[in-house]
Scaffold this active site. Sequence first.
Site, PDB file in Angstrom:
ATOM      1  N   GLY A  72       0.791  -1.222   0.023  1.00  0.00           N
ATOM      2  CA  GLY A  72       0.145   0.081  -0.058  1.00  0.00           C
ATOM      3  C   GLY A  72       0.813   1.294  -0.080  1.00  0.00           C
TER       4      GLY A  72
ATOM      5  CG  LEU B 176      -2.161   9.969   4.196  1.00  0.00           C
ATOM      6  CD1 LEU B 176      -2.967  10.583   5.108  1.00  0.00           C
ATOM      7  CD2 LEU B 176      -0.847  10.869   3.715  1.00  0.00           C
TER       8      LEU B 176
ATOM      9  NE  ARG C 158     -16.171  12.662  10.657  1.00  0.00           N
ATOM     10  CZ  ARG C 158     -15.108  12.134   9.733  1.00  0.00           C
ATOM     11  NH1 ARG C 158     -14.686  10.809  10.003  1.00  0.00           N
ATOM     12  NH2 ARG C 158     -14.640  13.266   9.275  1.00  0.00           N
TER      13      ARG C 158
ATOM     14  NE  ARG D 279     -11.380   8.017  10.641  1.00  0.00           N
ATOM     15  CZ  ARG D 279     -11.536   9.075  10.074  1.00  0.00           C
ATOM     16  NH1 ARG D 279     -11.374  10.441  10.618  1.00  0.00           N
ATOM     17  NH2 ARG D 279     -12.388   8.967   8.874  1.00  0.00           N
TER      18      ARG D 279
END
Lengths: 637, 252
Positions: free
Chosen positions: A40, A43, A330, A435
């Site tokens: 991968g 980031l 959220r 999160r």
Amino acid sequence: MKLDAKIPEGPMAEKWTNHKFKVKLVNPANKRKHKVIVVGSGLAGASASATMSELGYKVDCFTYSDSPRRAHSIAAQGGINAAKNYPNDGDSVFRLFYDTVKGGDFRSREANVHRLAECSNLIIDHCVAQGIPFAREYGGHLDNRSFGGAQVSRTFYARGQTGQQLLLGAYGALSKEIKKGGVTMYTREEVIDIVVIDGVARGIISRNLVTGELSRHEADAVVLATGGYGNVFFLSTNAMNCNASAAWRAYKKGAAFANPCYTQIHPTCIPVHGEYQSKLTLMSESLRNDGRIWVPKAKDDQRPANQIPEDERDYYLERKYPAFGNLVPRDLASRNAKMVCDEGRGVGPTGNAVYLDFAEAIERLGRDNIEAKYGNLFEMYNRITDEDPYTTPMMIYPAVHYTMGGLWVDYNLMTSLPGLYAIGECNFSDHGANRLGASALMQGLADGYFVIPNTINDYLASNNLPTVGTDHEAFAEAEKAAQDKLDKLLAVNGNRTVDDFHKELGHLLWENCGMARSEKGLKEALEKIPKIREEFWKNVNVPGSADDLNQALEKANRVADFMEFAELMVKDALERAESCGGHFREESQTEEGEALRKDDEFCYVGAWEFQGLENEPVLHKEALEFEEVKLSQRSYK
Amino acid sequence: MSEKINLKLKVWRQNRGEAGRFEDYEANGIDTDASFLEMLDVVNEEITLGGGEPIAFEHDCREGICGCCGSLVNGKTHGSHERTTLCQLHMRHFKDGETVVIEPFRATAFPVIKDLIVDRSGLDQIIAEGGYVSVKTGNAPEASTTPIKKEMAEASMDAAQCIGCGACVAACPNGAAMLFTAAKVSQYALLPQGHPERTQRVLGMVNKMDELGFGNCSNEYECAVACPKGIDVKNIARLNREFVKASLTSEK
């Protein structure tokens, strides 16, 4: 399997510093003798590859994209948190740590979260030094904005493209190391299995997506930075190619999978509008800074938004959570949107949407100001929906966005399979059951730039790994298994496309294992998933061949893994008979209908161990202890 | 409100190492709210169920930021709607009954891999020659040490928005990667962090661009029209200034 989180001794604020001193080091001259595979290039993967190469390790980095710059980190809009306290509003490392543990609904590991908060400031320093054009104030200093779940402004941003800028920074660092020869980059190469020899991860099997050729790669350690599994739902805000396959293969090779039922449903996405739809588009949470969320007070109110008078509107978040208003975390924003729509007060053609209204903000700040802050987001909304959010309120609805669950890792970010690490979204570690906004970029970069380059030394220095050679039988077996599976997929030659099956699975999960879950619904899903899987293997149609660029085959191979993974996800959801963070368990609610967390029974990380597909996986529980942030029911009122 | 339209497609099909050709398809009952790529998804489902091989096209985020997608639609990169990637082009911009020609990006430095997929790895190679600030993890000073004028940060951000889709190359009659390279050079030329390496950056990137077979700039400005992120052609002027300055001052 015995899970040992290896949390360092000592006071919370000193654990990471002490640990860095205690880990064994590999001397600079010996580092080049070690090869690390990173899977991968988002980031986490790009930053880890670049930094390990800077240290002197030989790194092989793999991506299925045509370039490392494509990874889905690029789509993160809103920003990245750090405890710099530039606005002088009372922020600190401890407050960021505290907010993250609380925001995660007390289901994350305190020591990991504290380290994350400690690294946050270093990330900003590093990214500024890389030349990332963060937003600045007129005095030339860095600007901050606020995000859900926090009462301070600690989010650094680059317009609505923070993820893009941070990823391009990491990609730049990676490119620098590719040029230097420290990193060998493999593009259009999909990792399709992990090779385990003598109980430790020693390499991978990858498939070249242009020629179809399988190849074997050996290393001293393997780092998965492969993102989340949100695409198991078919419709999500993830990029089309995001998948769970590498993590799932790791699970099947002995790495425990933690909290697979923790998925984050993001509150502000463009609502679903048709069967042909391939993905959902997120509108940055930063919009909630100025947008006001409302629905009509009356059920089935068909009037256009601008004809509904002020006193017939219900700004339900402001009403129910006055302290945080539209900036609640959220999970609360999403669950409340679902509740009002379930009551029949949703808007738009499907009734599954709520308004996000900027009229008041435009009046207060002026259109120019709103355009400067959110111009690109408004433009994107307009492009997709053909509506103008400057004059008509946006319509939004929650959508699957991020997965907090992932491979279980210890404090060093090593999975329960020695030599295999998981960083970024693909591990479970820092966000608990929910999160907070602008924390994903922070975690990906903390893991990649600052954590793994320190912790991987310890493993490489303590283990004398002999060269095994890629002609070792374990490599041959893994390659053959991969080839057999591809051949089997091509041989079915059935009547339904891969997407058709994927949609069926995704729809089932959204209905039964989405924002609200019940024992009955989960049990029903557990009955249906094996049937869908069985039909998939009997009736899927995968055209083309294995020795060519074949996107249908790539997709089929990933969906085949989702078919297995989905079952584990639902099992985990069934086991966790409490409401917490991102998910609401219908049997576990307060009298007012709020989520009821059950700390006596479920204050643990649920890590599943594979026992073969025919057998039930074994659940291991890592108890969570809270020394610094007192366990309490969250309140944002 | 959305409606359904029917289209005739002429799509470029090409296998690895073979010559390509156009093939005709019908796209029927396409919702005007669907994106262009979702229209291709619908066509591909039909091709698959009819026993054919679906059209290969590159795509990933489908929200206009990853830079994967891109084809020539009726001869225009990403279609004719301005400042749009192909994934963000919606079918409401097409007329019922229209014929749509879909081809891969055409450029010497972008060989076709399959159907609509081209090899854009040259762009990564250009970046590798200096499209970054060489700072090792751990070297950075405190982030607020150097104030940067807001206007400069904004101008740098304008250039930094490039998504690396390659539309500028495909739109250029010379197949030049000037706008792409200029955007990266400008991002760092406008910020103090980029200054220590500005000489070798511009020389390295421009030389690599030439070496890989990207063409020269003859001021057609097609690149800026094609750019889905609206990167300004002024950046090319800045690239040229940086290049001249570097050529005169380089000690190598």
